[in-house]
Design a protein around this motif. Structure first.
Motif, PDB file in Angstrom:
ATOM      1  N   THR A  47       0.940  -1.472  -0.519  1.00  0.00           N
ATOM      2  CA  THR A  47       0.449   0.095  -0.284  1.00  0.00           C
ATOM      3  C   THR A  47       0.919   0.958  -0.026  1.00  0.00           C
ATOM      4  O   THR A  47       0.393   2.582  -0.249  1.00  0.00           O
ATOM      5  CB  THR A  47      -1.149   0.394   1.169  1.00  0.00           C
ATOM      6  N   ARG A  48       2.370   1.229  -0.017  1.00  0.00           N
ATOM      7  CA  ARG A  48       3.337   2.210  -0.089  1.00  0.00           C
ATOM      8  C   ARG A  48       3.252   3.177  -1.248  1.00  0.00           C
ATOM      9  O   ARG A  48       2.550   2.263  -2.091  1.00  0.00           O
ATOM     10  CB  ARG A  48       4.215   1.573   0.571  1.00  0.00           C
ATOM     11  N   LYS A  65      -5.017   1.080   0.128  1.00  0.00           N
ATOM     12  CA  LYS A  65      -5.166   0.562   1.578  1.00  0.00           C
ATOM     13  C   LYS A  65      -6.619  -1.060   1.961  1.00  0.00           C
ATOM     14  O   LYS A  65      -6.577  -2.185   2.136  1.00  0.00           O
ATOM     15  CB  LYS A  65      -5.705   0.803   2.763  1.00  0.00           C
ATOM     16  N   GLN A  69      -6.818  -4.638   2.198  1.00  0.00           N
ATOM     17  CA  GLN A  69      -7.939  -4.803   3.260  1.00  0.00           C
ATOM     18  C   GLN A  69      -9.134  -6.207   2.248  1.00  0.00           C
ATOM     19  O   GLN A  69      -9.195  -7.195   3.162  1.00  0.00           O
ATOM     20  CB  GLN A  69      -8.180  -4.273   3.905  1.00  0.00           C
ATOM     21  N   GLN A  82       2.437  -5.062   8.392  1.00  0.00           N
ATOM     22  CA  GLN A  82       2.515  -4.242   8.247  1.00  0.00           C
ATOM     23  C   GLN A  82       4.238  -3.865   8.814  1.00  0.00           C
ATOM     24  O   GLN A  82       4.730  -4.488   9.944  1.00  0.00           O
ATOM     25  CB  GLN A  82       1.461  -3.425   9.700  1.00  0.00           C
ATOM     26  N   GLY A  84       5.588   0.618   9.593  1.00  0.00           N
ATOM     27  CA  GLY A  84       4.617   1.793   9.688  1.00  0.00           C
ATOM     28  C   GLY A  84       3.611   1.050   9.498  1.00  0.00           C
ATOM     29  O   GLY A  84       2.562   0.963  10.283  1.00  0.00           O
ATOM     30  N   SER A  85       3.219   2.222   8.321  1.00  0.00           N
ATOM     31  CA  SER A  85       1.450   2.879   8.008  1.00  0.00           C
ATOM     32  C   SER A  85       1.147   2.104   6.808  1.00  0.00           C
ATOM     33  O   SER A  85       0.101   2.214   6.668  1.00  0.00           O
ATOM     34  CB  SER A  85       1.405   3.752   7.545  1.00  0.00           C
ATOM     35  N   ASN A  86       1.599   1.379   6.170  1.00  0.00           N
ATOM     36  CA  ASN A  86       2.170   0.843   5.008  1.00  0.00           C
ATOM     37  C   ASN A  86       2.126  -0.953   4.737  1.00  0.00           C
ATOM     38  O   ASN A  86       1.980  -1.468   6.360  1.00  0.00           O
ATOM     39  CB  ASN A  86       3.087   0.565   4.495  1.00  0.00           C
TER      40      ASN A  86
END
Ligand SMILES: Nc1ncnc2c1ncn2[C@@H]1O[C@H](COP(=O)(O)OP(=O)(O)OP(=O)(O)O)[C@@H](O)[C@H]1O
Length: 198
Positions: A47-48, A65, A69, A82, A84-86
């Protein structure tokens, strides 16, 4: 060995793991160079955002994202994580598509991913690439010149965990110490091309 596109007798995907800087990428490059049209690298979903020069479907499959999901909820990944946020993951469809084209799929997976794949329904062969020593691993990470000091420390800390885990009996079918590159490559090739054992 001269370039040849002959397939190994055992067509199961090959999961290769090992600490960062141990030489996995180097060994993969040799395998693809010396056996053109035989192997397919499993391209991960992420998702990055793409970095400069990264192509969708080549370096990663870049997804939102939401799409990630959704696929995860459908049990579409053999492993995912996951950072970080990716989110990152290896999709079952990617492996099936490449296998259907007659390629032997090779996967570069970190330790937690290996655990997930072993708990999944994917049948695979597992190779661990180990460094000759922790000192040599550190030399290679520094010599590569791609990582910041703090990242090198993180990678070395993680490497200790991976090396410890690699000692767990039954996790890997083959452990290769990458001391001399050609010797390690030959061991990898011999393992991949070994006859099917039941
Ligand atoms: N047998 C070897 N002897 C000496 N140097 C090596 C050997 N194998 C690889 N190297 C060097 O070690 C460095 C790390 O190798 P490489 O980038 O292939 O590691 P990697 O396991 O793919 O790391 P990452 O998981 O971070 O992508 C590179 O500079 C590479 O040229």
């Amino acid at each position: 060995m001269a370039p040849t596109s002959h397939l190994p007798p055992n067509k199961l995907p090959v999961v290769i793991s090992g600490p960062s800087g141990v030489g996995k990428g180097t060994l993969f490059n040799l395998l693809f160079e010396r056996h053109p049209d035989t192997f397919a690298f499993s391209v991960s979903h992420t998702t990055r955002s793409p970095r400069n020069g990264e192509q969708d479907g080549v370096h990663y499959k870049f997804v939102t994202k939401e799409a990630f999901q959704e696929l995860k909820a459908k049990n579409g990944f053999v492993e995912s994580a996951q950072f970080g946020s990716n989110f990152y993951g290896t999709s079952k469809a990617t492996i099936q598509e490449q296998s259907a084209k007659g390629k032997v799929v090779v996967l570069d997976i970190e330790m937690e991913g290996v655990k997930q794949i072993q708990a999944s329904d994917l049948k695979a062969r597992y190779v661990f690439i180990a460094p000759p020593s922790e000192e040599e691993l550190e030399r290679r990470l520094r010599g590569r010149g791609t990582d910041k000091e703090e990242d090198i420390i993180k990678r070395l800390t993680q490497a200790k965990k991976e090396l410890e885990y690699s000692k767990t009996p039954g996790v890997h079918d083959k452990i290769i110490v990458n001391k001399d590159l050609e010797t390690a490559y030959k061991e990898l090739e011999d393992f991949i091309y070994a006859p099917v054992s039941e």
